[in-house]
Write an enzyme that holds these catalytic residues in place. Structure first.
Site, mmCIF file in Angstrom:
data_model
loop_
_atom_site.group_PDB
_atom_site.id
_atom_site.type_symbol
_atom_site.label_atom_id
_atom_site.label_comp_id
_atom_site.label_asym_id
_atom_site.label_seq_id
_atom_site.Cartn_x
_atom_site.Cartn_y
_atom_site.Cartn_z
ATOM 1 N N SER A 156 3.132 -21.461 9.906
ATOM 2 C CA SER A 156 3.457 -20.195 10.588
ATOM 3 C C SER A 156 4.507 -19.467 9.767
ATOM 4 O O SER A 156 5.161 -20.060 8.904
ATOM 5 C CB SER A 156 4.028 -20.500 11.971
ATOM 6 N N TYR A 173 9.100 -25.442 17.556
ATOM 7 C CA TYR A 173 7.984 -24.845 16.816
ATOM 8 C C TYR A 173 8.343 -24.717 15.335
ATOM 9 O O TYR A 173 7.567 -25.100 14.458
ATOM 10 C CB TYR A 173 7.678 -23.481 17.429
HETATM 11 N N1 LIG Z 1 -1.142 -16.168 16.923
HETATM 12 C C1 LIG Z 1 -0.116 -16.081 16.106
HETATM 13 O O1 LIG Z 1 0.576 -15.046 16.004
HETATM 14 C C2 LIG Z 1 0.251 -17.231 15.205
HETATM 15 C C3 LIG Z 1 1.283 -17.069 14.290
HETATM 16 C C4 LIG Z 1 1.634 -18.118 13.460
HETATM 17 C C5 LIG Z 1 0.939 -19.319 13.543
HETATM 18 N N2 LIG Z 1 -0.049 -19.456 14.454
HETATM 19 C C6 LIG Z 1 -0.727 -20.752 14.505
HETATM 20 O O2 LIG Z 1 -2.113 -20.573 14.437
HETATM 21 C C7 LIG Z 1 -2.763 -21.658 15.116
HETATM 22 C C8 LIG Z 1 -3.809 -21.111 16.067
HETATM 23 O O3 LIG Z 1 -3.137 -20.369 17.072
HETATM 24 P P1 LIG Z 1 -3.823 -19.194 17.914
HETATM 25 O O4 LIG Z 1 -2.899 -18.046 17.851
HETATM 26 O O5 LIG Z 1 -5.243 -19.035 17.551
HETATM 27 O O6 LIG Z 1 -3.653 -19.819 19.382
HETATM 28 P P2 LIG Z 1 -4.692 -20.028 20.591
HETATM 29 O O7 LIG Z 1 -3.875 -20.503 21.722
HETATM 30 O O8 LIG Z 1 -5.544 -18.830 20.771
HETATM 31 O O9 LIG Z 1 -5.616 -21.214 20.036
HETATM 32 C C9 LIG Z 1 -5.092 -22.514 19.870
HETATM 33 C C10 LIG Z 1 -6.051 -23.511 20.499
HETATM 34 O O10 LIG Z 1 -5.485 -24.811 20.284
HETATM 35 C C11 LIG Z 1 -5.720 -25.558 21.458
HETATM 36 N N3 LIG Z 1 -4.771 -26.666 21.553
HETATM 37 C C12 LIG Z 1 -3.473 -26.638 21.961
HETATM 38 N N4 LIG Z 1 -2.972 -27.864 21.946
HETATM 39 C C13 LIG Z 1 -3.955 -28.693 21.534
HETATM 40 C C14 LIG Z 1 -4.040 -30.103 21.338
HETATM 41 N N5 LIG Z 1 -3.002 -30.902 21.602
HETATM 42 N N6 LIG Z 1 -5.204 -30.620 20.886
HETATM 43 C C15 LIG Z 1 -6.274 -29.824 20.640
HETATM 44 N N7 LIG Z 1 -6.256 -28.496 20.834
HETATM 45 C C16 LIG Z 1 -5.113 -27.943 21.270
HETATM 46 C C17 LIG Z 1 -5.532 -24.574 22.601
HETATM 47 O O11 LIG Z 1 -6.135 -25.034 23.792
HETATM 48 C C18 LIG Z 1 -6.201 -23.336 22.017
HETATM 49 O O12 LIG Z 1 -7.559 -23.297 22.354
HETATM 50 C C19 LIG Z 1 -1.648 -22.461 15.790
HETATM 51 O O13 LIG Z 1 -1.318 -23.574 14.986
HETATM 52 C C20 LIG Z 1 -0.484 -21.489 15.815
HETATM 53 O O14 LIG Z 1 0.769 -22.134 15.838
HETATM 54 C C21 LIG Z 1 -0.423 -18.455 15.284
#
Ligand SMILES: NC(=O)c1ccc[n+]([C@@H]2O[C@H](COP(=O)([O-])OP(=O)(O)OC[C@H]3O[C@@H](n4cnc5c(N)ncnc54)[C@H](O)[C@@H]3O)[C@@H](O)[C@H]2O)c1
Length: 304
Positions: A156, A173
């Protein structure tokens, strides 16, 4: 000099098998869809079996013939579940290797080390760090067996900066995302020495429009915002945060628990709808960065 960007040929995923964690929503769902549309079979897992089943069904329905997309229930912070996911997918895809592993599952939470609850801190760290670690432990041997695999770990912007800005701590985080970045960068040399046909990429997203706010509450065992108890809402928006929101004009003095619940709903929608990059755009950038050529590794950043 402008950074060199190597783009994967559109058909380079064809006939391959990819693993996507957190495939039930957001970036993971889009990764599964786009890979399948490009002829890549996908095994997606999620904590939420219903949402990942929808991903699998819709991605498979839109995929070209010969592609198979499967959805699996798995909590990546639990190593035996990750191993069961591996066994299931190898059987269902009749394979002894995988070509691409996108360790994407993650949640937000564990903001303050000082005032937050220890269980929340450790749940966030367990998913965001141990989940990536267990997937690497479980799937690297299968990538090595593939003759040319890529491991893609999602960190991230908080793997660069350890807060959400002045006055806004983000300790669990950030700690986990720094670990993911450090681990991935350390693997670059390890793979060069011990498995040069396998590559590692680390993804450093900024703000991407997804439901991560609401999904993070769910991953901690909380109900939908509207169904939360007063105590649960108070814990998510503690008094000091409420005071800051009142000062910023975002909350009225003496807000009721119902108003705080509505604020949580708005926070998720605002995070999702006001982002500069959509989940689909982020997935395309990530897949473009999964350079299949041996001999190097990639750091993928989505614009803020
Ligand atoms: N959205 C953002 O702005 C952003 C920014 C930086 C990093 N990220 C990273 O990107 C990745 C995807 O995030 P996103 O924004 O698509 O979020 P999201 O919540 O839309 O998707 C994440 C998915 O992971 C699943 N999940 C959570 N815990 C879990 C577990 N223990 N085992 C299996 N599945 C699990 C959730 O149910 C969800 O479906 C994450 O690692 C997040 O930290 C996102």
């Amino acid at each position: 000099m402008a950074p060199q960007v190597r783009i994967m040929a559109v058909d380079s995923f064809t006939g391959k098998l990819a693993v996507v964690t957190g495939g039930g929503s957001g970036i993971g769902r889009e990764l599964a869809r786009q890979l399948a549309a490009q002829g890549c079979s996908v095994a997606a897992c999620d904590l939420n079996p219903d949402t990942v089943a929808v991903t699998a069904a819709t991605a498979w329905a839109a995929a070209p013939p010969g592609v198979k997309v499967t959805g699996h229930a798995c909590d990546v912070s639990d190593e035996p579940q990750v191993q069961r996911f591996r066994d299931e997918l190898l059987e269902q895809h009749a394979s002894d290797h995988v070509d691409l592993v996108l360790s994407n599952a993650g949640i937000g939470g564990g903001e303050s080390f000082i005032t937050g609850r220890r269980e929340v801190w450790e749940r966030t760290f367990a998913i965001d760090w141990w989940g990536v670690y267990y997937c690497a432990r479980t799937f690297l041997p299968l990538l090595i067996a593939s003759g040319g695999g890529v491991l893609v770990n999602t960190s991230s912007v908080n793997g660069f900066w350890a807060s959400l800005g002045p006055g806004v701590p983000q300790t669990a985080y950030s700690t986990a995302k720094f670990a993911v970045r450090g681990f991935s960068e350390a693997l670059i040399e390890d793979l060069r020495v011990h498995a040069p046909h396998v590559r590692v990429a680390v993804v450093m997203p900024g703000h991407v429009g997804t439901d991560i706010v609401a999904n993070s509450f769910r991953a901690r065992g909380l109900p939908e915002a509207e169904q939360m108890s007063d105590a649960q809402v108070e814990e998510l928006i503690p008094r000091d945060v409420q005071a800051g929101l009142i000062r910023a004009g975002l909350l009225g003095e003496g807000a009721s628990a119902d108003e705080l619940r509505q604020m949580l709903v708005r926070a998720n929608a605002g995070f999702r709808d006001k982002a500069p990059v959509s989940a689909a755009e982020a997935a395309t950038i990530i897949l473009d960065g999964c350079d299949p050529e041996p001999g190097g590794s990639s750091s993928v950043r989505t614009p803020r």
